[in-house]
Design an enzyme around this catalytic site. Structure first.
Site, PDB file in Angstrom:
ATOM      1  N   HIS A 134      -4.993 -14.251  25.608  1.00 61.34           N
ATOM      2  CA  HIS A 134      -4.866 -13.083  26.485  1.00 61.34           C
ATOM      3  C   HIS A 134      -4.838 -13.493  27.954  1.00 61.34           C
ATOM      4  O   HIS A 134      -5.084 -14.659  28.297  1.00 61.34           O
ATOM      5  CB  HIS A 134      -5.983 -12.061  26.217  1.00 61.34           C
TER       6      HIS A 134
ATOM      7  N   CYS B 184     -11.736 -17.050  22.850  1.00 59.49           N
ATOM      8  CA  CYS B 184     -10.300 -16.832  22.963  1.00 59.49           C
ATOM      9  C   CYS B 184      -9.680 -17.781  23.993  1.00 59.49           C
ATOM     10  O   CYS B 184     -10.376 -18.389  24.790  1.00 59.49           O
ATOM     11  CB  CYS B 184      -9.995 -15.383  23.357  1.00 59.49           C
TER      12      CYS B 184
END
Length: 253
Positions: free
Chosen positions: A212, A228
């Site tokens: 992201h 992440c």
């Protein structure tokens, strides 16, 4: 011991010779006009080179070569040209050749999705995959196993980013963040996802992982996420064009 030191020293000399020979051979191919072969050779070298100074030199050469081989209207063995036919749209063409329509736009430097009959569009063929290297905080875009683009990333703190093979599950623009503290819409100060979310298919014991953007660009190049892979917003927006569901993502040390 002394014997082991000599072995390591000999291996180091051999590696330096291989690097030098490969760079010289690649230069010869470039001079002969075979930039595709030179790119593939340098890509293989880049993926095995451990010296960061040498890697930076090889990367610069790869970026120059890919600007022409991939990101231009020059033909290459891993692309073809499609002539737009009556009734075509960019979405239809993308579906026909199983490639993201925005990638066609990016490769052909189109700011809008309008196309005209007879227009020649360059389309990449083969498999796009991603390689995340936790050791040097990078995410590499590969085409048929060869380097075409690289971005700096932030990875998980305390080794929270697993080394594994994932596949893209979904892609979201302006994502909502469903966090343990609550649901935060895009633009909310507590939404850490930035402008794009590329989610991975769940695996046993591994869920909720993905790639992201970030509201904290200063974290790039560090280990600060909850697991992440973070990119700068402008980089994740570019990466977004390359991937689609089932794109393979390899995360390694």
């Amino acid at each position: 011991d002394e014997h082991q030191e000599k072995v390591l020293e000999k291996e180091s000399v051999t590696e330096k010779k291989v690097t030098l020979n490969t760079l010289e051979l690649a230069s010869e191919y470039i001079e002969k006009g075979d930039k595709y072969k030179a790119r593939n050779m340098l890509s293989d070298l880049y993926l095995t080179e451990t010296d960061y100074t040498k890697k930076a030199i090889i990367k610069d050469q790869l970026d120059i070569l890919n600007k022409e081989i991939v990101f231009s209207q020059v033909s290459s063995p891993d692309a073809f040209f499609y002539s737009v036919k009556p009734g075509d749209s960019l979405i239809k063409i993308a579906d026909k050749f199983n490639t993201p329509h925005r990638l066609i736009m990016q490769i052909n430097h189109k700011s809008r999705s309008l196309i005209r009959v007879g227009e020649k569009l360059k389309i990449l063929k083969g498999e796009i995959s991603l390689l995340v290297d936790k050791g040097d905080f990078t995410l590499m875009v590969l085409l048929n196993g060869h380097y075409i683009k690289q971005f700096p990333v932030c990875i998980g703190k305390d080794n929270k980013t697993p080394e594994d093979v994932f596949f893209v599950k979904d892609k979201l623009e302006d994502p909502v963040w469903y966090s343990p503290e609550g649901v935060f819409p895009f633009g909310h100060p507590k939404n850490v996802l930035g402008t794009r979310w590329i989610g991975f298919e769940e695996k046993e014991g591994l869920y909720g992982y993905g790639i992201h953007g970030t509201a904290e660009p200063e974290s790039i190049g560090k280990a600060e996420s909850n697991g992440c892979i973070r990119l700068r917003n402008e980089d994740v927006e570019e990466l977004f064009d390359f991937v689609e569901p089932k794109t393979k993502v390899v995360i390694q040390k």
